[in-house]
Design a protein around this motif. Structure first.
Motif, short mmCIF file in Angstrom:
data_model
loop_
_atom_site.label_atom_id
_atom_site.label_comp_id
_atom_site.label_asym_id
_atom_site.label_seq_id
_atom_site.Cartn_x
_atom_site.Cartn_y
_atom_site.Cartn_z
N ASN A 221 0.84 -1.21 0.00
CA ASN A 221 0.00 0.00 0.00
C ASN A 221 0.86 1.25 0.00
OD1 ASN A 221 -2.64 0.87 -0.26
ND2 ASN A 221 -3.05 0.95 1.94
N SER A 222 2.04 1.17 -0.65
CA SER A 222 2.98 2.29 -0.60
C SER A 222 2.41 3.54 -1.26
CB SER A 222 4.30 1.89 -1.26
OG SER A 222 4.10 1.42 -2.59
N ARG A 223 1.57 3.38 -2.26
CA ARG A 223 1.00 4.57 -2.91
C ARG A 223 0.14 5.35 -1.92
NH1 ARG A 223 1.76 8.90 -5.72
NH2 ARG A 223 -0.14 9.72 -6.68
N ALA A 224 -0.64 4.65 -1.12
CA ALA A 224 -1.44 5.34 -0.11
C ALA A 224 -0.56 6.10 0.87
CB ALA A 224 -2.33 4.33 0.64
N HIS A 225 0.56 5.48 1.26
CA HIS A 225 1.48 6.14 2.19
C HIS A 225 2.10 7.38 1.55
CE1 HIS A 225 1.63 3.31 5.65
NE2 HIS A 225 1.12 2.49 4.74
N LYS A 226 2.39 7.32 0.25
CA LYS A 226 2.94 8.49 -0.42
C LYS A 226 1.95 9.65 -0.43
CE LYS A 226 6.16 6.04 -3.46
NZ LYS A 226 6.48 5.62 -4.84
N LEU A 227 0.67 9.32 -0.38
CA LEU A 227 -0.38 10.35 -0.37
C LEU A 227 -0.72 10.80 1.05
CD1 LEU A 227 -2.71 8.89 -3.14
CD2 LEU A 227 -1.21 10.89 -3.33
N GLY A 228 0.02 10.28 2.04
CA GLY A 228 -0.16 10.76 3.40
C GLY A 228 -0.88 9.82 4.34
N TYR A 229 -1.18 8.61 3.91
CA TYR A 229 -1.89 7.66 4.76
C TYR A 229 -0.99 7.19 5.89
CZ TYR A 229 -4.64 3.45 5.93
OH TYR A 229 -5.38 2.48 6.56
N ARG A 230 -1.49 7.32 7.12
CA ARG A 230 -0.75 6.90 8.31
C ARG A 230 -1.68 6.08 9.20
NH1 ARG A 230 2.31 8.36 5.14
NH2 ARG A 230 4.01 9.88 5.31
N PRO A 231 -1.90 4.81 8.86
CA PRO A 231 -2.85 4.00 9.64
C PRO A 231 -2.38 3.80 11.07
CG PRO A 231 -1.56 2.62 8.15
CD PRO A 231 -1.24 4.04 7.79
N THR A 232 -3.34 3.77 11.97
CA THR A 232 -3.04 3.58 13.39
C THR A 232 -3.50 2.22 13.90
OG1 THR A 232 -5.11 4.66 14.04
CG2 THR A 232 -3.15 6.05 13.84
N GLY A 233 -4.45 1.60 13.20
CA GLY A 233 -4.93 0.29 13.62
C GLY A 233 -3.90 -0.79 13.34
#
Length: 277
Positions: A221-233
């Motif tokens: 899910n690296s693309r989501a992380h590049k867009l700022g995704y920072r999951p906490t669960g």
């Protein structure tokens, strides 16, 4: 974070009375007051600032009324599991087309589409995949979600709508079995991804995986992380519960091999050695 003008956008949420809609609505309402909720039945606990517009996705006139004046649409409506072909066809294929076309005619700028892990369910669990793989749906439902992703790409490239497709795993307070240790997403993390789709300036057409920070993930899910995704669960925090529930289910000689689980084994008539990539 949206500025004051962006917070005043008309955002339509289809499928608002469904299971996912019920979980994420309160979290979305804090960031986007005045949501327009749409479904065939009225959601419970309507907030004073929320508006309900009844719409059946198979009826283009009702869909057009629901998205009238909208800036953005969260499309979570439709048939939410496997079912007979006609049910999936009408709600998830005809209905999805009606939604995208009505949005285009209404001048909608952004659509967040609730896709599913079942669009790629026949990938083996031993294989980690990104969002650029060929779709391998595990069901008629999975086919409908692959169709929705393709439709989103068309409306992005041809009509300039910013489309984000979320291949959602399983949403809830905790993973329900061992398979879901790999695909689980908390409601809070799902809202993070929805907000990327609604707000991120770089979004044109994106496919992102709807999963929390799961140690056993099958997805890049690296693309989501590049867009700022920072999951906490973190699904691993619930492993004991998931393994206890899995023991009650028992083995599935087909489903246990593939990411789609029981969606793969249902109606399966192939040799497992010939299934999947």
């Amino acid at each position: 974070m949206p500025d004051a003008l962006e917070r005043s956008r008309r955002i339509v949420f289809t499928g608002a009375a469904g299971g996912i809609g019920t979980m994420v609505r309160p979290l979305l309402a804090a960031a986007y007051p005045g949501l327009v909720l749409s479904d065939r039945v009225k959601p419970g606990n309507l907030r004073p600032d929320e508006t309900f517009v009844s719409a059946d996705l198979t009826r283009p006139d009702e869909v057009a009324k629901a998205v009238e004046g909208a800036h953005s649409v969260l499309h979570f409506g439709g048939h939410s599991t496997e079912g007979p072909w006609d049910a999936v066809l009408q709600a998830n294929i005809v209905g999805c087309y009606n939604l995208f076309e009505a949005a285009r005619q209404a001048g909608v700028k952004r659509i967040v589409f609730a896709s599913s892990n079942h669009a790629v369910g026949f990938y083996p669990r031993r294989k980690k995949i990104g969002t650029d793989v060929t779709v391998r749906p595990d069901s008629r439902y999975g086919v409908s979600k692959a169709f929705g992703e393709a439709l989103g790409a068309l409306y992005s490239d041809k009509h300039g709508i910013a489309v984000t497709c979320l291949r959602i795993g399983n949403v809830g307070p905790r993973p329900l079995d061992v398979r879901r240790l790999s695909i689980w997403i908390s409601p809070e993390d799902l809202v993070q991804l929805i907000r990327i789709g609604l707000d991120h300036p770089q979004v044109r057409f994106e496919i992102l995986y709807g999963a929390s920070d799961n140690a056993a993930t099958w997805w890049d899910n690296s693309r989501a992380h590049k867009l700022g995704y920072r999951p906490t669960g973190k699904a691993e925090a619930f492993r004991a519960h998931a393994e206890a529930e899995q023991a009650k289910i028992g083995p599935d000689p087909v489903g246990d091999l593939f990411q789609g689980g029981t969606f793969c084994s249902a109606e399966f008539t192939n040799d497992v050695k010939r299934a999947g990539p």
